[in-house]
Design a protein around this motif. Structure first.
Motif, PDB file in Angstrom:
ATOM      1  N   ASN A 227       9.284  51.222   1.138  1.00 59.01           N
ATOM      2  CA  ASN A 227       8.107  51.969   0.718  1.00 59.01           C
ATOM      3  C   ASN A 227       7.337  51.110  -0.280  1.00 59.01           C
ATOM      4  O   ASN A 227       7.847  50.077  -0.742  1.00 59.01           O
TER       5      ASN A 227
ATOM      6  N   GLN B 239      17.788  43.575  -1.102  1.00 61.15           N
ATOM      7  CA  GLN B 239      16.357  43.871  -0.955  1.00 61.15           C
ATOM      8  C   GLN B 239      15.627  43.612  -2.266  1.00 61.15           C
ATOM      9  O   GLN B 239      14.508  43.116  -2.278  1.00 61.15           O
TER      10      GLN B 239
ATOM     11  N   ASP C 140       9.181  49.823  -3.354  1.00 55.14           N
ATOM     12  CA  ASP C 140      10.197  48.798  -3.083  1.00 55.14           C
ATOM     13  C   ASP C 140       9.594  47.398  -3.023  1.00 55.14           C
ATOM     14  O   ASP C 140      10.290  46.419  -3.272  1.00 55.14           O
TER      15      ASP C 140
ATOM     16  N   GLY D 186      15.430  50.038  -3.581  1.00 56.80           N
ATOM     17  CA  GLY D 186      15.437  50.328  -2.152  1.00 56.80           C
ATOM     18  C   GLY D 186      16.656  51.122  -1.713  1.00 56.80           C
ATOM     19  O   GLY D 186      17.701  51.109  -2.352  1.00 56.80           O
ATOM     20  N   SER D 187      16.508  51.797  -0.576  1.00 60.87           N
ATOM     21  CA  SER D 187      17.603  52.605  -0.067  1.00 60.87           C
ATOM     22  C   SER D 187      18.546  51.797   0.828  1.00 60.87           C
ATOM     23  O   SER D 187      19.692  52.177   1.029  1.00 60.87           O
ATOM     24  N   PHE D 188      18.078  50.682   1.361  1.00 63.11           N
ATOM     25  CA  PHE D 188      18.895  49.856   2.254  1.00 63.11           C
ATOM     26  C   PHE D 188      19.263  48.570   1.521  1.00 63.11           C
ATOM     27  O   PHE D 188      18.393  47.782   1.168  1.00 63.11           O
TER      28      PHE D 188
ATOM     29  N   LYS E 243      13.276  50.918   6.023  1.00 64.83           N
ATOM     30  CA  LYS E 243      12.934  52.006   5.096  1.00 64.83           C
ATOM     31  C   LYS E 243      12.279  51.508   3.807  1.00 64.83           C
ATOM     32  O   LYS E 243      12.594  51.967   2.716  1.00 64.83           O
TER      33      LYS E 243
ATOM     34  N   PRO F 283      20.165  47.749  -1.659  1.00 66.16           N
ATOM     35  CA  PRO F 283      19.223  47.639  -2.780  1.00 66.16           C
ATOM     36  C   PRO F 283      19.294  46.313  -3.548  1.00 66.16           C
ATOM     37  O   PRO F 283      18.254  45.806  -3.985  1.00 66.16           O
TER      38      PRO F 283
END
Length: 191
Positions: free
Chosen positions: A75, A92, A78, A85-87, A73, A89
C-alpha cells in the motif's frame, strides 16, 4: 491478471537491480576522471545519468506493479515507511529503505544547482548504502531471491562493485586531472 503483475513486478525488480549495479560502477568510473575504452569522460557521465534514469524507471515499475498485486499487498504507506508491510515486513522494509534513498538521491540530483555541490555529493554517497540494501532486499523478499541464477547474479554484481570500490579507495586512485599532473611532476622530481 495477478500472475502477469507479479511476473512483471519481479522482472522489473531484477532489471532495476542490474541497472543500479551498472549505475554504481559507472559512477565510480566517472569520479575517477578516467574514460572508458572508446568513450571520453563526458560520455561516461552521460551514460551514467541515462542508466540511472532507466534504473529509476524500472524501480517505479517494480513498485507500481506490486501495488496492484494481491500477493505482494503493498500500500502507499509501505512504499515510504519501512517495516510496516504485511508480507515479509523486514525484507520489504529493506526495499522501502532502498527506495527512499533512491528518492533522496534523485531529488538532490534534480536540485543540484540550488542546493550546491557539497549537499549533492553528501546525499549521493548514500548510493553506497542503497545498493547493498537493495541486493539484500532482493535476496530476502524476491521470489527468486535464493535461486541459483539470482544468487550468482547477486554475487557477480557484488564482486564487481567491491572491486570498483577497492580500486577507488586504492592509493593509485586520483580523482582530478590536476591532482594527477601534480603527482606526476612530484614523481618525476623524486626520481
Amino acid at each position: 491478471m495477478n500472475e502477469m503483475l507479479w511476473a512483471f513486478g519481479r522482472a522489473s525488480g531484477v532489471i532495476a537491480l542490474i541497472l543500479f549495479t551498472v549505475t554504481v560502477l559507472l559512477g565510480i568510473v566517472t569520479r575517477s576522471g578516467r574514460p572508458l575504452p572508446g568513450m571520453p569522460r563526458f560520455s561516461v557521465s552521460l551514460v551514467h545519468r541515462n542508466v540511472s534514469l532507466l534504473a529509476v524507471v524500472f524501480l517505479v515499475l517494480h513498485v507500481g506493479t506490486l501495488m496492484f498485486d494481491s500477493y505482494a499487498k503493498l500500500n502507499p504507506i509501505d512504499v515510504v515507511v519501512p517495516f510496516l508491510g504485511s508480507f515479509k515486513p523486514f525484507w520489504q522494509g529493506l526495499g522501502t529503505v532502498a527506495f527512499d534513498l533512491v528518492a533522496a538521491i534523485v531529488i538532490t540530483g534534480l536540485l543540484r544547482r540550488r542546493i550546491g555541490q557539497r549537499a549533492f555529493r553528501f546525499v549521493h554517497w548514500f548510493t553506497y548504502a542503497m545498493w547493498p540494501i537493495a541486493v539484500v532486499h532482493a535476496i530476502g523478499n524476491g521470489t527468486n531471491g535464493t535461486s541459483g541464477w539470482f544468487l550468482l547474479l547477486a554475487a557477480g554484481s557484488a564482486l564487481l562493485v567491491l572491486a570498483a570500490v577497492i580500486w577507488r579507495a586504492s592509493a593509485g586512485f586520483l580523482e582530478h586531472a590536476q591532482t594527477r599532473r601534480i603527482a606526476d611532476v612530484y614523481r618525476e622530481e623524486t626520481r
